[in-house]
Motif scaffolding. Structure first.
Motif, PDB file in Angstrom:
ATOM      1  N   ALA A  24      35.259  42.034  53.628  1.00  0.00           N
ATOM      2  CA  ALA A  24      35.189  43.520  53.797  1.00  0.00           C
ATOM      3  C   ALA A  24      34.833  43.656  55.391  1.00  0.00           C
ATOM      4  O   ALA A  24      35.418  44.446  55.957  1.00  0.00           O
ATOM      5  CB  ALA A  24      34.184  44.218  53.213  1.00  0.00           C
ATOM      6  N   ASP A  25      33.946  42.514  56.012  1.00  0.00           N
ATOM      7  CA  ASP A  25      33.654  42.535  57.371  1.00  0.00           C
ATOM      8  C   ASP A  25      34.869  42.097  58.258  1.00  0.00           C
ATOM      9  O   ASP A  25      35.275  42.708  59.199  1.00  0.00           O
ATOM     10  CB  ASP A  25      32.315  41.759  57.865  1.00  0.00           C
ATOM     11  N   TYR A  26      35.513  41.089  57.722  1.00  0.00           N
ATOM     12  CA  TYR A  26      36.737  40.651  58.364  1.00  0.00           C
ATOM     13  C   TYR A  26      37.868  41.732  58.399  1.00  0.00           C
ATOM     14  O   TYR A  26      38.458  41.900  59.556  1.00  0.00           O
ATOM     15  CB  TYR A  26      37.142  39.371  57.702  1.00  0.00           C
ATOM     16  N   LEU A  27      38.257  42.384  57.262  1.00  0.00           N
ATOM     17  CA  LEU A  27      39.286  43.500  57.233  1.00  0.00           C
ATOM     18  C   LEU A  27      38.763  44.466  58.431  1.00  0.00           C
ATOM     19  O   LEU A  27      39.794  45.050  58.785  1.00  0.00           O
ATOM     20  CB  LEU A  27      39.129  44.030  55.938  1.00  0.00           C
ATOM     21  N   ALA A  28      37.415  45.110  58.213  1.00  0.00           N
ATOM     22  CA  ALA A  28      36.995  46.096  59.064  1.00  0.00           C
ATOM     23  C   ALA A  28      37.186  45.636  60.478  1.00  0.00           C
ATOM     24  O   ALA A  28      37.799  46.431  61.458  1.00  0.00           O
ATOM     25  CB  ALA A  28      35.557  46.420  59.037  1.00  0.00           C
ATOM     26  N   ARG A  29      36.889  44.425  60.936  1.00  0.00           N
ATOM     27  CA  ARG A  29      37.174  43.995  62.385  1.00  0.00           C
ATOM     28  C   ARG A  29      38.539  43.925  62.837  1.00  0.00           C
ATOM     29  O   ARG A  29      38.980  44.229  63.876  1.00  0.00           O
ATOM     30  CB  ARG A  29      36.440  42.775  62.604  1.00  0.00           C
ATOM     31  N   ARG A  30      39.636  43.456  61.924  1.00  0.00           N
ATOM     32  CA  ARG A  30      40.800  43.494  61.792  1.00  0.00           C
ATOM     33  C   ARG A  30      41.415  44.839  62.192  1.00  0.00           C
ATOM     34  O   ARG A  30      42.005  45.126  63.164  1.00  0.00           O
ATOM     35  CB  ARG A  30      41.622  42.940  60.774  1.00  0.00           C
ATOM     36  N   ALA A  88      55.504  43.047  52.235  1.00  0.00           N
ATOM     37  CA  ALA A  88      54.538  44.343  51.887  1.00  0.00           C
ATOM     38  C   ALA A  88      55.520  45.723  52.145  1.00  0.00           C
ATOM     39  O   ALA A  88      54.737  46.476  52.310  1.00  0.00           O
ATOM     40  CB  ALA A  88      53.103  44.172  52.461  1.00  0.00           C
ATOM     41  N   GLY A  89      56.695  45.434  52.029  1.00  0.00           N
ATOM     42  CA  GLY A  89      57.499  46.619  52.465  1.00  0.00           C
ATOM     43  C   GLY A  89      57.459  46.985  53.666  1.00  0.00           C
ATOM     44  O   GLY A  89      58.177  48.297  54.443  1.00  0.00           O
ATOM     45  N   LEU A  90      57.112  46.183  54.710  1.00  0.00           N
ATOM     46  CA  LEU A  90      57.159  46.411  56.163  1.00  0.00           C
ATOM     47  C   LEU A  90      57.891  45.332  56.952  1.00  0.00           C
ATOM     48  O   LEU A  90      58.111  44.104  56.554  1.00  0.00           O
ATOM     49  CB  LEU A  90      55.979  46.498  56.719  1.00  0.00           C
ATOM     50  N   GLU A  93      50.282  47.639  61.045  1.00  0.00           N
ATOM     51  CA  GLU A  93      49.020  47.942  60.325  1.00  0.00           C
ATOM     52  C   GLU A  93      49.260  47.664  58.634  1.00  0.00           C
ATOM     53  O   GLU A  93      50.178  48.526  58.227  1.00  0.00           O
ATOM     54  CB  GLU A  93      48.220  49.159  60.355  1.00  0.00           C
ATOM     55  N   LEU A  94      48.363  47.059  58.224  1.00  0.00           N
ATOM     56  CA  LEU A  94      48.387  46.599  56.667  1.00  0.00           C
ATOM     57  C   LEU A  94      47.137  47.323  55.762  1.00  0.00           C
ATOM     58  O   LEU A  94      46.048  47.097  56.597  1.00  0.00           O
ATOM     59  CB  LEU A  94      48.456  45.262  56.314  1.00  0.00           C
ATOM     60  N   ALA A  95      47.503  48.109  54.899  1.00  0.00           N
ATOM     61  CA  ALA A  95      46.153  48.225  54.059  1.00  0.00           C
ATOM     62  C   ALA A  95      45.488  47.095  53.683  1.00  0.00           C
ATOM     63  O   ALA A  95      46.149  46.219  53.334  1.00  0.00           O
ATOM     64  CB  ALA A  95      46.851  49.117  52.987  1.00  0.00           C
ATOM     65  N   ASP A  96      44.239  47.238  53.355  1.00  0.00           N
ATOM     66  CA  ASP A  96      43.650  46.244  53.020  1.00  0.00           C
ATOM     67  C   ASP A  96      44.117  45.521  51.853  1.00  0.00           C
ATOM     68  O   ASP A  96      44.331  44.239  51.403  1.00  0.00           O
ATOM     69  CB  ASP A  96      42.118  46.496  52.551  1.00  0.00           C
ATOM     70  N   ASP A  97      44.818  46.249  50.693  1.00  0.00           N
ATOM     71  CA  ASP A  97      45.092  45.618  49.494  1.00  0.00           C
ATOM     72  C   ASP A  97      46.423  45.145  49.791  1.00  0.00           C
ATOM     73  O   ASP A  97      46.539  43.869  49.137  1.00  0.00           O
ATOM     74  CB  ASP A  97      45.524  46.810  48.519  1.00  0.00           C
ATOM     75  N   ALA A  98      47.225  45.626  50.613  1.00  0.00           N
ATOM     76  CA  ALA A  98      48.419  44.852  51.106  1.00  0.00           C
ATOM     77  C   ALA A  98      48.110  43.392  51.814  1.00  0.00           C
ATOM     78  O   ALA A  98      49.011  42.541  51.409  1.00  0.00           O
ATOM     79  CB  ALA A  98      49.390  45.749  51.878  1.00  0.00           C
ATOM     80  N   LEU A  99      47.241  43.534  52.640  1.00  0.00           N
ATOM     81  CA  LEU A  99      46.881  42.054  53.400  1.00  0.00           C
ATOM     82  C   LEU A  99      46.314  41.386  52.289  1.00  0.00           C
ATOM     83  O   LEU A  99      47.030  40.157  52.382  1.00  0.00           O
ATOM     84  CB  LEU A  99      45.967  42.642  54.190  1.00  0.00           C
TER      85      LEU A  99
END
Length: 378
Positions: free
Chosen positions: A76-82, A113-115, A27-33
């Motif tokens: 925002a909707d896209y990130l929430a759905r992801r 992103a460090g992952l 999982e990626l945080a929104d900012d990282a994505l």
């Protein structure tokens, strides 16, 4: 004429992605994505978002329908759905929808992103594609710990071993010193002296021009022996790069000098020097080129940029790639942008009677897959 709005995986043309990287499975945080939607490694300026870009628009155009949202859904909707679907499900959907047949993966990058990135086997399973390795030249050399006198031999042996099961070798010389490589091989005495200086406390990262140019010629030798192409990053990238030093035209002296080896030289990405790359591909039999991540980053202008490259580039010399890295979205966007952009361009050519439908179909298959299959003996 506008290219088609299509379902990416429905009856899609088989694509060979001849240069890409793996993706983050976690999982990626929104900012990282969002940070993986730009070549910059800096945080965005206040009030700015990487989604507010041509690439961001392309992501919102092509990716939401694969996750069950309408095209152009707000970020925002896209990130929430992801997040709702989870990283594994979103990754599988996006990679599968890209409709890739084969991916040639540069393994020189192992995290984003460090992952950690997916291992090649897991990437192949998630994408439903065949996956082969591209060995990064400088990464191999940086692992060599031999003494200065033995360094040239040890580097050649390490590269030959690493590339034994690969389909290509890749250089990031553009990042380390620039592409103005001299036609002459560095003298052995100079290489040994530079290796000694590095071993006595130089940077772990290989930046010395003597060592880099020796390494480039070592790659030519190894690729000639193994029958492999040599890929070279050119054009834009992250802030570690000095852009004018990444102009592929700077390689002309090296290209001439390496030509007798017969090693294919593959210019990656190229923008904003894609016309220079196209000239090199036309002028020199050993040079091939692609647009790579440029197709994604230029968004609505993709057809125009493809057209500028095809002004000069022979149709048998241009290859498709995504240069996707970190995000599965970038695989899907890369394939959709390519299909859409090339389709729009060839629709216009046919409307202008510049080519026939049969010409357009053949050109598409060459660039999408057949050129890569021939070049990399797939």
């Amino acid at each position: 004429m506008a290219g088609p709005q299509f379902a990416p995986s429905a009856g899609a043309l088989a694509l060979v992605d001849h240069h890409c990287h793996s993706v983050v499975a976690a999982e990626l945080a929104d900012d990282a994505l969002a940070g993986l939607l730009t070549e910059s490694d800096r945080p965005p300026a206040p009030g700015c978002s990487p989604f507010d870009s041509a690439l961001g628009l392309a992501v919102r155009r092509w990716c939401p329908p694969v996750l069950g949202l309408p095209a152009h859904a707000p970020a925002a909707d896209y990130l929430a759905r992801r997040r709702e679907l989870g990283a594994a499900e979103a990754t599988a959907r996006l990679l599968t929808a890209a409709g890739l047949d084969t991916c040639l993966v540069d393994t020189g990058l192992t995290a984003a992103a460090g992952l950690p990135l997916l291992p090649l086997g897991e990437l192949a399973e998630a994408a439903g594609a065949s996956v082969r390795e591209v060995v990064r030249l400088e990464t191999v050399a940086e692992r060599v710990t031999a003494g200065a006198e033995d360094w040239p031999r040890a580097v050649a042996e390490a590269l030959a071993e690493a590339a034994g099961g690969a389909v290509a070798v890749k250089s990031v010389l553009a990042y380390r010193h620039g592409l103005a490589a001299p036609a002459e091989r560095p003298a052995r005495s100079a290489v040994v002296a530079a290796a000694g200086a590095r071993l006595r406390g130089g940077p772990e990262r290989l930046t010395d021009p003597v060592l880099l140019h020796h390494l480039l010629w070592t790659a030519v030798d190894v690729c000639a022996e193994l029958g492999l192409p040599l890929q070279l990053h050119t054009g834009f990238g992250d802030p570690d790069l000095t852009l004018h030093r990444a102009d592929p035209a700077l390689l002309a002296d090296f290209v001439r000098a390496a030509e007798p080896s017969g090693v294919p030289l593959v210019l990656l990405h190229c923008y904003p020097y894609h016309r220079q790359a196209a000239w090199l591909a036309q002028a020199f039999p050993t040079v091939h080129t692609d647009l790579g991540l440029t197709a994604s980053y230029t968004g609505p202008q993709v057809a125009a940029v493809l057209g500028e490259m095809l002004e000069l580039a022979p149709f048998g010399k241009l290859l498709f790639s995504t240069d996707a890295y970190g995000l599965p979205e970038l695989f899907l966007v890369g394939t959709c942008q390519f299909r859409y952009g090339l389709g729009a361009l060839l629709d216009r050519w046919q409307a202008d009677s510049a080519c026939s439908a049969a010409d357009a179909e053949r050109l598409t298959r060459l660039i999408a897959a057949d050129n890569a299959r021939r070049l990399y003996a797939l």
